[in-house]
Motif scaffolding. Structure first.
Motif, short mmCIF file in Angstrom:
data_model
loop_
_atom_site.label_atom_id
_atom_site.label_comp_id
_atom_site.label_asym_id
_atom_site.label_seq_id
_atom_site.Cartn_x
_atom_site.Cartn_y
_atom_site.Cartn_z
N THR A 24 1.03 -1.37 -0.22
CA THR A 24 0.19 0.14 -0.39
C THR A 24 0.82 1.39 -0.03
OG1 THR A 24 -2.03 -1.13 1.18
CG2 THR A 24 -1.76 1.29 1.57
N GLU A 25 2.43 1.30 0.71
CA GLU A 25 2.97 2.31 1.19
C GLU A 25 3.39 3.46 -0.62
OE1 GLU A 25 4.97 5.76 1.79
OE2 GLU A 25 3.42 4.86 2.85
N LEU A 26 3.89 1.43 -0.88
CA LEU A 26 4.42 1.98 -2.36
C LEU A 26 4.00 1.30 -3.39
CD1 LEU A 26 7.74 -0.20 -1.37
CD2 LEU A 26 7.57 1.96 -1.20
N ALA A 27 2.53 1.62 -3.36
CA ALA A 27 1.72 0.95 -4.82
C ALA A 27 1.72 1.89 -5.87
CB ALA A 27 0.44 1.58 -3.95
N GLN A 28 2.83 3.40 -5.82
CA GLN A 28 2.87 4.64 -7.46
C GLN A 28 3.90 4.00 -7.62
OE1 GLN A 28 2.60 8.05 -5.99
NE2 GLN A 28 0.42 8.37 -5.54
N GLU A 29 4.83 3.35 -6.24
CA GLU A 29 5.95 2.70 -7.11
C GLU A 29 6.10 1.78 -7.91
OE1 GLU A 29 6.79 6.08 -4.41
OE2 GLU A 29 5.66 3.77 -4.10
N LEU A 30 5.41 0.49 -7.60
CA LEU A 30 4.98 -0.53 -7.86
C LEU A 30 4.24 -0.20 -8.93
CD1 LEU A 30 4.32 -2.39 -5.30
CD2 LEU A 30 6.03 -3.19 -5.73
N ALA A 31 3.29 0.39 -9.25
CA ALA A 31 2.80 0.41 -10.40
C ALA A 31 3.44 0.88 -11.70
CB ALA A 31 0.95 1.29 -10.20
N ARG A 32 4.19 1.79 -11.48
CA ARG A 32 5.93 2.36 -12.49
C ARG A 32 7.27 1.82 -12.63
NH1 ARG A 32 4.18 7.55 -9.87
NH2 ARG A 32 5.89 6.94 -8.04
N ARG A 33 6.46 0.84 -11.84
CA ARG A 33 7.27 -0.62 -12.14
C ARG A 33 9.06 -0.10 -11.42
NH1 ARG A 33 6.99 -4.51 -17.18
NH2 ARG A 33 8.24 -5.41 -15.89
N GLU A 34 9.49 0.81 -10.39
CA GLU A 34 10.04 1.20 -9.97
C GLU A 34 10.65 0.87 -8.99
OE1 GLU A 34 8.93 6.04 -11.05
OE2 GLU A 34 9.25 5.67 -8.60
N VAL A 35 9.66 -0.03 -8.43
CA VAL A 35 10.45 -1.28 -7.87
C VAL A 35 9.64 -2.57 -8.10
CG1 VAL A 35 9.79 -1.68 -4.99
CG2 VAL A 35 10.08 0.30 -5.65
N GLU A 36 10.77 -3.80 -7.26
CA GLU A 36 10.74 -4.60 -7.41
C GLU A 36 9.03 -5.51 -7.11
OE1 GLU A 36 11.84 -7.32 -9.92
OE2 GLU A 36 13.82 -5.94 -10.90
N PRO A 37 8.53 -6.30 -7.45
CA PRO A 37 7.26 -7.23 -6.37
C PRO A 37 8.49 -6.97 -5.37
CG PRO A 37 6.92 -7.97 -8.68
CD PRO A 37 8.25 -7.26 -8.85
N LEU A 38 7.44 -7.25 -4.23
CA LEU A 38 8.06 -7.95 -2.47
C LEU A 38 7.91 -9.12 -2.86
CD1 LEU A 38 6.95 -4.98 -2.29
CD2 LEU A 38 6.43 -5.66 0.30
N GLY A 39 9.10 -9.66 -2.20
CA GLY A 39 9.81 -10.91 -2.01
C GLY A 39 9.36 -12.11 -0.81
N VAL A 40 8.87 -12.76 -0.53
CA VAL A 40 8.90 -12.82 1.45
C VAL A 40 8.78 -14.32 1.32
CG1 VAL A 40 7.05 -13.81 2.86
CG2 VAL A 40 6.65 -11.30 1.34
N ARG A 41 10.45 -14.91 2.40
CA ARG A 41 11.29 -15.99 2.20
C ARG A 41 10.18 -15.71 3.32
NH1 ARG A 41 15.10 -18.05 -0.20
NH2 ARG A 41 16.21 -19.92 0.55
N GLU A 42 10.01 -17.35 4.10
CA GLU A 42 9.53 -17.96 5.21
C GLU A 42 9.12 -19.64 5.53
OE1 GLU A 42 4.87 -16.98 6.59
OE2 GLU A 42 4.90 -17.22 4.11
N PRO A 43 9.31 -19.67 6.48
CA PRO A 43 9.62 -19.68 7.81
C PRO A 43 11.11 -19.01 8.02
CG PRO A 43 9.25 -22.04 7.83
CD PRO A 43 9.01 -21.71 6.92
N VAL A 44 11.48 -18.38 8.45
CA VAL A 44 12.80 -18.11 8.75
C VAL A 44 13.70 -17.92 10.18
CG1 VAL A 44 13.47 -17.20 6.35
CG2 VAL A 44 12.70 -15.72 8.21
N THR A 45 14.96 -17.63 10.77
CA THR A 45 14.88 -17.79 11.94
C THR A 45 16.45 -16.72 12.13
OG1 THR A 45 15.10 -20.20 13.13
CG2 THR A 45 16.06 -18.88 13.90
N LEU A 46 16.10 -16.19 13.16
CA LEU A 46 16.83 -14.89 13.31
C LEU A 46 17.81 -15.50 14.42
CD1 LEU A 46 17.62 -11.44 12.57
CD2 LEU A 46 16.61 -11.30 14.82
N VAL A 47 19.43 -14.70 14.24
CA VAL A 47 20.09 -15.66 14.46
C VAL A 47 21.53 -15.10 15.10
CG1 VAL A 47 21.88 -17.15 15.33
CG2 VAL A 47 20.54 -17.88 13.73
N THR A 48 21.39 -14.39 16.46
CA THR A 48 22.30 -13.39 16.39
C THR A 48 23.15 -13.83 17.72
OG1 THR A 48 19.72 -12.28 16.94
CG2 THR A 48 22.52 -11.01 17.62
N LEU A 49 24.36 -13.45 17.71
CA LEU A 49 25.87 -13.39 18.25
C LEU A 49 25.90 -12.48 19.51
CD1 LEU A 49 28.09 -15.58 18.76
CD2 LEU A 49 29.49 -13.94 16.52
#
Length: 833
Positions: A380-405
């Motif tokens: 929704t926030e990037l709707a105009q940029e997505l329509a003008r193809r200034e932004v790549e379609p959003l990618g979602v990768r799941e499930p993932v884990t955050l590992v922190t040292l």
């Protein structure tokens, strides 16, 4: 009473959830209350909070009877605990529980009538758990001789009206607590955690880790020197013990390290808990209720002075990774700022943000259940940029884990990030995104959920253990495999102490039986253990499912000590799972050129090791030497080699006057030959070894290209079994005695050699020739003793004096030592220190 010496203790729900634990709590409080001013904060008993949520949910659905049944369950737990500790007053205490729960029953009845449970009503419901727990604890302490009184947190902690996660008015709370300590006198306050109230008296709750937060606020308000959180673990561990069996409690951390761990979601800490403690300079100690003599973990402003202090690896699971990439970036785009604002507005928690240096792409880590909402908010926030193809379609990768040292020392050392990512890459774990804070106190990365266990175990071993753990799955328990197990038995402790490598055999398999235990097999009597296993499906295909278990162990290595010609597919499955392979098996390397190249490419693609030094000359460093020559730009013009220690032994026996049949039988009995001597005497074994060497030069040859003269032609009456073959060799004794005699007369020695001449490539002459040769005295091959092998490299740089590698070239013990050397090579490469 001097407020400066105040201490605050907090007891979690598990600490007061059973009579045994509750008795220990009463003893601890009684003991510590005699050593100075003390305040106690307590959570609801056991699973009471979950039960209250269940009761509220049932009431909201109009199921009042079910809701009241849950209340009865809560009452039963409280009464049972009280009666067990103070039977003489069980009736009185039971009546007190009923009295406390009566308003809850009325509240639930009202919720069931309206079919609505507002956040304010839910907070009222949840408050009963802590109130009952604190009230009963105060009564039981009195009965045990400690002057304790229930002090309602709702009269002490002031919050706003954000029900469920109320925000504390720290200034007003401190004022109330300062007044309260003068009213408490010498009595011990027992304060319910998790709950508070608005300025006009409406009940609120503090959200996750609310009771710990209560303890921190009370400590800040009364000027305490320390907060002790009593729980069911020995302290903060170096990693989740459920994932890492070697995880251990950390003795001392800084406030900063505690805050970092809280920020990435460590269960026992929360940023809200840490901040009041940091502001007031109050230390936090985490201890185990049932092991009160253990010091636990101390978190303070100083931290550990030990330069080798341990590092904590924290994990947060069930997350999703959202990626945004801009095709055309402008100064006005402000990608990161807009993305975070959109997620904030959608009330989505962001656990990590990683943005490229030019701001053209951003990775955002959010709770997996919130991923659809997060995606919608960003689109929704990037709707105009997505329509003008200034932004790549959003990618979602799941499930993932955050590992922190997390470690204070990270900012004071070099190559911490390098070791972190190198350890993960070495076991084939892909890093999907990473970030490091400005404090350099922590570094985080995102991995696929399926890689969580191996990522945490590998990182933990790289930073916290004095030794590198290695997990071995050994195929074959014959001559080489049996000797390897014997060497591991005798050298395990020495390798751990001197070289910091802990080798653990987790699996062993022969042609029909398999033993596997991820915690490690006892090597004493392992052959007998395997013999007791019921025979299963033959072949390597049955082993593939075990690779999924092996891949999740520290530094997994598949060790092939067989002569199986059908293991290439198993190697491929191992490589794809990030498993290293160490092999004494020549056959996969003698496959058709394209198949052999595909196998090596698979290992490279998955960044795992495939070591096969022992396939050519047992433990002699022939392949490594050849690789170094090629890597440094030398040109190999000729390779001459005696590649069969077993045939070399037989040649020396023949020279000494021993008949062929006797010499072959002796070689087999000493473990020099393959189980079927035909492999050696036909020359097929030497042909494979010569082909392996030629291919290391990049020559795309096959076994059909080898000009092969058998050492011994197979007699017509050889039969099918090795024993019948050995008997048939007697017919050739006289012939080979004559060959030796002719050599003696000419001053030569009978040898079976391989010759690889790359200069013949493209001519009619064979590049590889294997056969019997009469070697003149003084030549390197002439004075070979016993089962010695040798390989001579004539190169551009080593033309006048060829580079020669020589030594024992046969025998199970020698080959096994070479296999072990390859295993250690993998281990030491990964260890990196």
């Amino acid at each position: 009473m001097s407020s400066n010496s105040f201490r605050v203790m907090k007891f979690g729900g598990s600490s007061v959830g059973s009579p045994r634990r509750l008795r220990q709590v009463i003893e601890l409080i009684g003991k510590h209350s005699r050593t100075g001013p003390l305040a106690v904060v307590v959570s609801a008993m056991g699973d009471t909070t979950d039960w209250l949520l269940e009761a509220a949910d049932l009431a909201t659905r109009g199921e009042l009877e079910g809701s009241l049944t849950v209340v009865a369950r809560i009452a039963h737990l409280a009464k049972t605990n009280a009666a067990a500790l103070h039977p003489a007053q069980s009736t009185t205490l039971a009546a007190r529980v009923d009295q406390l729960l009566a308003p809850l029953q009325q509240l639930l009845q009202g919720i069931s009538l309206t079919r609505e449970c507002s956040p304010a009503s839910k907070d009222k419901v949840l408050a009963f758990g802590e109130v009952i727990s604190a009230t009963l604890l105060a009564e039981l302490l009195k009965a045990a001789g400690t002057d304790a009184h229930f002090r309602d947190a709702r009269l002490l902690l002031v919050t706003d009206d954000t029900f469920g996660t109320a925000r504390v008015d720290v200034s007003r709370t401190r004022e109330r607590l300062q007044v309260a300590i003068t009213e408490w006198g010498a009595s011990l306050p027992i304060i319910p955690g998790f709950i508070a109230a608005t300025l006009d008296g409406r009940t609120t709750t503090l959200g996750r880790n609310g009771s710990d937060y209560t303890a921190a606020l009370v400590a800040q308000g009364v000027g305490a020197s320390e907060v002790t959180v009593w729980t069911d673990v020995l302290g903060l561990h170096t990693a989740d013990p459920d994932l890492v069996s070697d995880a251990y409690p950390v003795a001392h951390l800084t406030h900063g390290e505690g805050l970092e761990l809280a920020a990435v979601g460590v269960r026992m800490l929360h940023p809200r808990t840490m901040i009041p403690l940091i502001e007031a300079g109050i230390s936090l100690r985490i201890r185990n209720t049932m092991h009160p003599d253990h010091p636990g973990t101390l978190i303070d402003a100083i931290g550990s002075r030990d330069g080798q202090r341990p590092t904590c690896i924290a994990t947060r699971e069930d997350l999703a990774l959202l990626g945004i990439e801009v095709r055309k970036l402008s100064d006005q785009f402000q990608l990161g700022e807009r993305a975070l604002a959109a997620l904030r507005a959608a009330r989505v928690t962001v656990w990590m943000t990683a943005q490229s240096a030019n701001g053209q792409s951003i990775a955002l880590v959010v709770p997996r259940p919130d991923a659809p909402r997060a995606r919608n908010a960003l689109e929704t926030e990037l709707a105009q940029e997505l329509a003008r193809r200034e932004v790549e379609p959003l990618g979602v990768r799941e499930p993932v884990t955050l590992v922190t040292l997390v470690a204070e020392a990270m900012g004071h050392g070099v190559n911490v990030a390098g070791r972190f990512f190198s350890a993960l890459g070495a076991v084939g774990v892909g890093v999907r995104a990473s970030a490091q804070g400005a404090s350099s106190r922590s570094i985080s990365c995102v991995v696929d959920a399926e890689d969580t266990a191996i990522a945490v175990r590998t990182t933990h071993a790289a930073f916290n253990l004095a030794h590198q753990q290695v997990s071995l799955f050994v195929l074959g328990k014959g001559t080489v495999g049996g000797q390897l197990l014997a060497q591991l038995r005798t050298q395990q402790e020495q390798l751990r102490q001197r070289h910091g490598i802990a080798l653990r055999v987790v699996g062993i398999a022969d042609s029909r039986r398999t033993l596997f235990d991820s915690t490690g097999l006892a090597l004493d009597g392992i052959e007998e253990q395997l013999a007791r296993v019921v025979r299963g499906e033959p072949g390597t295909r049955a082993l593939a499912p075990l690779l999924d278990e092996l891949r999740r162990l520290p530094v997994p290595i598949l060790v092939d000590c067989t002569a199986d010609g059908d293991v290439a597919s198993l190697y491929t499955e191992a490589f794809r799972r990030g498993i290293h392979v160490v092999a004494a098996n020549k056959k996969p390397l003698a496959l058709p050129w394209n198949e052999r190249e595909a196998l090596l490419a698979e290992a490279r693609h998955h960044h795992v090791a495939y070591h096969y030094e022992t396939t050519v000359a047992s433990s002699l460093p022939v392949i490594d030497t050849l690789a170094n020559l090629v890597r440094t730009g030398d040109t190999v013009r000729l390779i001459t080699a005696s590649l069969s220690g077993s045939v070399g032994f037989i040649c020396n026996e023949l020279t000494s006057g021993v008949p062929l049949s006797t010499a072959v039988r002796t070689a087999r009995e000493r473990g020099f030959t393959e189980s079927d001597p035909r492999e050696d005497l036909s020359g097929a074994d030497v042909a494979r070894k010569a082909l392996i060497l030629a291919r290391e030069l990049g020559l795309s040859l096959s076994l059909a290209d080898v000009a092969l003269e058998p050492f011994v032609p197979e007699p017509s009456d050889a039969g099918d079994s090795p024993e019948s073959y050995l008997r048939s060799l007697r017919a050739l004794d006289a012939e080979y005695t004559q060959k030796v005699e002719r050599c003696k007369q000419s001053g030569t020695v009978l040898r079976y050699l391989a010759r690889i001449d790359p200069t013949r490539l493209g001519t009619d002459a064979p590049v590889i020739r294997v056969g019997l040769t009469a070697v003149e005295a003084g030549q390197p091959a002439a004075d070979l003793r016993g089962s010695e092998s040798f390989v001579s490299f004539t190169t551009t740089r080593h033309s006048e004096f060829p580079l020669t590698v020589r030594g024992a070239g046969a025998g199970g013990a020698v080959t096994a030592s070479g296999v072990l050397a390859d295993i250690l090579r993998v281990s030491q490469t990964l260890r990196g220190r």
